[in-house]
Design a protein around this motif. Structure first.
Motif, PDB file in Angstrom:
ATOM      1  N   ALA A 736      41.983  34.541 -18.163  1.00 26.88           N
ATOM      2  CA  ALA A 736      40.895  33.653 -17.728  1.00 26.88           C
ATOM      3  C   ALA A 736      39.692  33.688 -18.667  1.00 26.88           C
ATOM      4  N   LEU A 737      39.644  34.675 -19.571  1.00 27.46           N
ATOM      5  CA  LEU A 737      38.453  34.852 -20.415  1.00 27.46           C
ATOM      6  C   LEU A 737      38.712  34.581 -21.890  1.00 27.46           C
ATOM      7  N   ARG A 738      39.908  34.171 -22.252  1.00 26.06           N
ATOM      8  CA  ARG A 738      40.222  34.036 -23.686  1.00 26.06           C
ATOM      9  C   ARG A 738      39.433  32.912 -24.349  1.00 26.06           C
ATOM     10  N   VAL A 739      39.348  31.773 -23.710  1.00 24.61           N
ATOM     11  CA  VAL A 739      38.588  30.659 -24.290  1.00 24.61           C
ATOM     12  C   VAL A 739      37.107  31.029 -24.348  1.00 24.61           C
ATOM     13  N   ILE A 740      36.606  31.640 -23.297  1.00 25.83           N
ATOM     14  CA  ILE A 740      35.204  32.066 -23.253  1.00 25.83           C
ATOM     15  C   ILE A 740      34.923  33.082 -24.353  1.00 25.83           C
ATOM     16  N   ALA A 741      35.829  34.039 -24.525  1.00 27.94           N
ATOM     17  CA  ALA A 741      35.651  35.058 -25.557  1.00 27.94           C
ATOM     18  C   ALA A 741      35.573  34.421 -26.938  1.00 27.94           C
ATOM     19  N   ALA A 742      36.428  33.431 -27.195  1.00 25.78           N
ATOM     20  CA  ALA A 742      36.409  32.743 -28.492  1.00 25.78           C
ATOM     21  C   ALA A 742      35.070  32.049 -28.714  1.00 25.78           C
ATOM     22  N   GLU A 743      34.558  31.408 -27.679  1.00 31.37           N
ATOM     23  CA  GLU A 743      33.277  30.700 -27.807  1.00 31.37           C
ATOM     24  C   GLU A 743      32.120  31.675 -28.045  1.00 31.37           C
ATOM     25  N   LEU A 744      32.139  32.816 -27.357  1.00 29.00           N
ATOM     26  CA  LEU A 744      31.056  33.783 -27.512  1.00 29.00           C
ATOM     27  C   LEU A 744      31.115  34.486 -28.867  1.00 29.00           C
ATOM     28  N   ILE A 745      32.311  34.714 -29.384  1.00 32.30           N
ATOM     29  CA  ILE A 745      32.440  35.302 -30.718  1.00 32.30           C
ATOM     30  C   ILE A 745      31.924  34.322 -31.760  1.00 32.30           C
ATOM     31  N   ALA A 746      32.214  33.034 -31.573  1.00 32.24           N
ATOM     32  CA  ALA A 746      31.741  32.021 -32.524  1.00 32.24           C
ATOM     33  C   ALA A 746      30.214  32.043 -32.625  1.00 32.24           C
ATOM     34  N   LYS A 747      29.539  32.246 -31.509  1.00 36.16           N
ATOM     35  CA  LYS A 747      28.075  32.275 -31.507  1.00 36.16           C
ATOM     36  C   LYS A 747      27.521  33.522 -32.206  1.00 36.16           C
ATOM     37  N   ARG A 748      28.355  34.540 -32.351  1.00 31.82           N
ATOM     38  CA  ARG A 748      27.925  35.809 -32.949  1.00 31.82           C
ATOM     39  C   ARG A 748      28.538  36.037 -34.326  1.00 31.82           C
ATOM     40  N   LYS A 749      29.044  34.971 -34.900  1.00 35.97           N
ATOM     41  CA  LYS A 749      29.761  35.085 -36.171  1.00 35.97           C
ATOM     42  C   LYS A 749      28.947  35.814 -37.234  1.00 35.97           C
ATOM     43  N   ASP A 750      27.719  35.420 -37.451  1.00 34.93           N
ATOM     44  CA  ASP A 750      26.904  36.003 -38.521  1.00 34.93           C
ATOM     45  C   ASP A 750      26.691  37.500 -38.302  1.00 34.93           C
TER      46      ASP A 750
END
Length: 822
Positions: A736-750
């Motif tokens: 249930a959290l895989r898509v959310i995890a991907a989105e949150l990692i994208a925001k923390r890329k730098d």
């Protein structure tokens, strides 16, 4: 293609010239752990077998300030030149030289904050110390050198450091002198060795002398984190040396066997000659599980076995890395199985951990290696698949026969470099040579099926990756049961099928004697199921793992497999090792197989079928109690398990409880967001050893807000000295959290790129290796499309994408099977 043949004979641009050899190198270092910059000077005594007008060596991130050539008593200054893409510095010489020559180099370098070259560690008590990790191709970060495995030489180190610090090296100190506030430590010359296994440690170390050891072995660890070694450590070291000496009929090749324990990041251990590195997180506590102690014993035996395989006999080039790691893992497992048979479960079926990673996008054990980034791709297959290949070889050839060949190998190549080609030449049977070649140079593994056609039996092989032209040379040992006794029948399957004859009175067959086969298998004979109690522990482990695989792939009905696991588990005490194995299988069912919409009904079904009534007070005093608590509390959502986790967590000094991390995992999943924030705050106040266990557990979250809090924790100052990259995967264990995890990692890329080295960053897509739907695949693709500049990442992403596609296909059958229980 036999890649080792060309590399052994021809010069390629990523290799140093073959006519230049390093005889001896002296290295002088001036190091202060409080200063990020260190300086050095070095002399490389070279032997040239052909005339040359240039000299080359390796250098990475070194600020070289002066280079001179000493030849026939004269000195020539050389121009400073930059390394090429392979980190090779080449100097044009003012004259043609031959025979002997010396390069003198002065330079400065930076102490790393990552586990590479010479790096800095600061523990939670403020103690600073330096450690080294020079494998692979990392010595060139510390000093200019001929940094290739076949450029073996002797080395002399002279290290100047503040007088309050002790310096450790591969050899003992020959002298220690003081110059004001500095201490100069001169070390004895090393044996002839390759650069990968050189080592340095600079700090304040406690030392322990191992008892009953002819080598007077010592163990060093930071004073503030003195290692609490298991009582059996001395015995494992002594017994491992004795066993291997006897097995190989070869004495221990060196004069020293010491250990240094510290923070080596994601590396479990390193076989540095004379100064073996052990990661502090690998040392089990007295109340750890028998499996954890088994793994530690195997780890010690593995590093000691490197004294022969790797340190004395060294791979010719990095494409033959399996000759180092697979051989040592094979020997280490043999040590544990022979000397500690009652607690050797961790040595069973190594291939079980390899199959999932060995797919179309995997890298074969033998592949072209050009750069450090290539070597990062080695992975666990060298320890799992590689060892399994050798165990298949042993089964086919015979244990005594293979032992004789290994004794010949050690005798013939002592002190030398060796290639796979040279090793294969020692095997007289071409079928066995072909077996090694087919499994080391190809990815994947076969499905072996036994069926009956008329009055005879047929053994067939198919590629599980659906490559029509793929055939292996497969040793197969059949275990036969006639109702009274067990017998075995060995054969080698080379073609697509093999007609075989079995005794007329055979009632049952088991296709994987000793659990040694690097293949999956199906019994399609229609004979009775092989009596489970007639299988060895390794065979039982092989059977369980194979049944799970066949259920996932649809060869057997999924819920029928689950019911068989539950039936077996219901007849076992929860505090037994056998039960723990089954619970772990069910644990991974929730991570890998059960997708959105099915987890809750599946959990309810298991809760109804399992007959155990756990006594948590008793269980949590048992080594396996933590796994039981995590399974019942995290996945089955059992109220009594969650209550037990909370009660134990709030007891005094609960962080010292051996199952503290399992309690945290249950609480991370069951508490409110505010309570989870409190767990994060308490994490920041914990000692470093507790943090190392607590951090992954905090990742078993159950909503988007907690994922956000967890990722912010990973990137905070509270984890500065910790390895964080692997921890991003834990929220993604929850479908249930895989898509959310991907989105949150994208925001923390730098922030992520700033914290994690490129060599580690390329593995980041593996955080989503358990993803299993088109929506999840799209989210992962969207995330990493902006990361493709990271070298090696696109290859890892392709592996993950392939896994998601395969899982999505498989999940349809699994979901239909699970739907039948609703």
């Amino acid at each position: 293609m036999n890649s080792w043949i060309g590399i052994a004979t021809a010069h390629v641009d990523y290799r140093l010239p073959t006519h230049v050899h390093l005889k001896h190198q002296s290295v002088n270092l001036q190091i202060d752990p409080s200063n990020p910059i260190f300086s050095g000077s070095t002399e490389l005594d070279l032997k040239l077998t052909l005339p040359t007008k240039s000299l080359a060596y390796h250098s990475k991130d070194l600020d070289i300030t002066e280079v001179s050539l000493i030849y026939q008593g004269k000195k020539w200054p050389l121009n400073i030149t930059k390394p090429d893409q392979y980190e090779i510095v080449t100097h044009a010489l003012p004259i043609e030289i031959n025979g002997s020559a010396t390069l003198k180099i002065k330079y400065r370098a930076t102490i790393s904050d990552h586990v590479e070259g010479l790096y800095r560690v600061q523990n939670d008590k403020g103690q600073v110390y330096l450690l080294s990790q020079l494998q692979s191709m990392e010595a060139r970060r510390v000093f200019p050198t001929l940094d290739e495995p076949d450029k073996k030489a002797t080395f002399s180190f002279n290290v100047t450091a503040p007088k309050s610090y002790t310096v450790l090296h591969n050899t003992q100190a020959s002298s220690v002198t003081y110059e004001g506030d500095a201490k100069v430590t001169q070390f004895n010359k090393t044996p002839k060795m390759n650069t990968d296994i050189l080592a340095l440690a600079v700090g304040q170390f406690a030392q322990q002398t191992l008892a009953k050891n002819n080598l007077n072995a010592m163990v060093y660890s930071p004073v503030s984190h003195k290692a609490m070694l298991p009582a059996y450590f001395d015995k494992v070291v002594v017994d491992s040396v004795s066993f291997i000496e006897d097995y190989l009929q070869s004495p221990f090749p060196f004069q020293r066997l010491d250990f240094v324990i510290g923070n080596f990041g994601g590396i479990a251990a390193m076989e540095n000659l004379g100064l073996v590195a052990l990661n502090e997180n690998q040392v089990p506590t007295p109340d750890a599980t028998p499996r954890a102690h088994c793994q530690f014993k195997k780890l010690i035996a593995h590093e000691i076995a490197h004294s022969w395989f790797g340190n004395d006999i060294t791979m010719a080039w990095y494409d033959d890395y399996w000759l180092n790691e697979s051989f040592t893992e094979f020997i280490a497992a043999k040590v544990v199985k022979t000397l500690y048979p009652d607690t050797a479960s961790c040595t069973h079926v190594p291939q079980a951990k390899a199959f999932n990673d060995d797919n179309l996008h995997a890298i074969p054990l033998i592949f072209d290696v050009k750069t450090r980034e290539d070597t990062v791709a080695y992975g666990q297959l060298y320890y799992t698949k590689g060892r399994a290949i050798l165990e298949m070889l042993e089964q086919a050839y015979g244990a005594k026969a293979l032992q004789k060949r290994l004794q010949l190998y050690v005798k013939k190549f002592a002190g030398k470099n060796v290639s796979t080609h040279q090793y294969l030449a020692l095997l007289p049977d071409t079928k066995l040579q072909n077996m090694i070649t087919s499994f080391t140079q190809n990815t994947g593994y076969p499905l072996v099926t036994m069926s009956k056609r008329g009055d005879h039996y047929v053994l067939t092989q198919n590629d599980l990756l659906d490559r029509n032209d793929m055939l292996w040379t497969i040793p197969v040992s059949l275990k036969l049961w006639d109702g009274k006794q067990v017998s075995t029948q060995k054969l080698i399957l080379e073609d697509a099928e093999l007609k075989i004859t079995l005794p007329a009175n055979v009632q049952s067959i088991f296709i994987d004697t000793n659990g040694a086969g690097y293949f999956r298998y199906v019994d399609g004979t229609g004979l009775k199921e092989f009596p489970f109690d007639k299988l060895s522990p390794s065979e039982q482990a092989s059977y369980r793992d194979n049944q799970q695989s066949m259920a996932i792939s649809g060869h057997i009905e999924y819920m029928a497999y689950i019911d068989s696991v539950v039936r077996e588990l219901n007849h076992l005490p929860l505090d037994s090792e056998q039960a723990n194995t089954l619970i772990n299988q069910l644990h991974y069912v929730f991570i890998d197989h059960i997708q959105l919409g099915h987890q809750q009904p599946f959990a309810r079904y298991l809760s109804a079928q399992l007959t155990h009534q756990p006594d948590w007070e008793t269980l949590l005093e048992n080594p396996y109690g933590g796994d039981v608590l995590q399974f019942f509390g995290l996945y089955l959502k059992a109220p009594d398990a969650i209550k037990a986790a909370k009660e134990y967590y709030y007891r005094p000094n609960s962080h010292q409880h051996p199952h503290f991390d399992k309690m945290i995992a249950v609480l991370a999943n069951s508490t409110t967001n505010t309570q989870y924030q409190q767990l994060v705050t308490q994490f920041k106040q914990m000692p470093s050893q507790v943090k190392n266990n607590m951090l992954p557990a905090l990742g078993y979250v159950n909503n988007a807000k907690k994922v956000e809090l967890y990722y912010d924790l990973l990137l905070s100052d509270a984890t500065t000295s910790m390895v964080i990259d692997v921890n991003f995967q834990y929220p993604a264990f929850n479908p249930a959290l895989r898509v959310i995890a991907a989105e949150l990692i994208a925001k923390r890329k730098d922030k992520i790129i700033a914290r994690i080295t490129p060599a580690s960053l390329q593995w980041f897509p593996y955080s989503f290796i358990t993803s299993c739907s088109k929506a999840q695949q799209q989210a992962v693709s969207k995330l990493f499309n902006n990361w493709l500049h990271v070298e090696g990442l696109e290859e890892k992403l392709n592996v993950v994408m392939h896994n998601i596609e395969q899982c999505t296909k498989r999940s349809k059958k699994i979901s239909l099977s699970i739907a039948s229980i609703h």
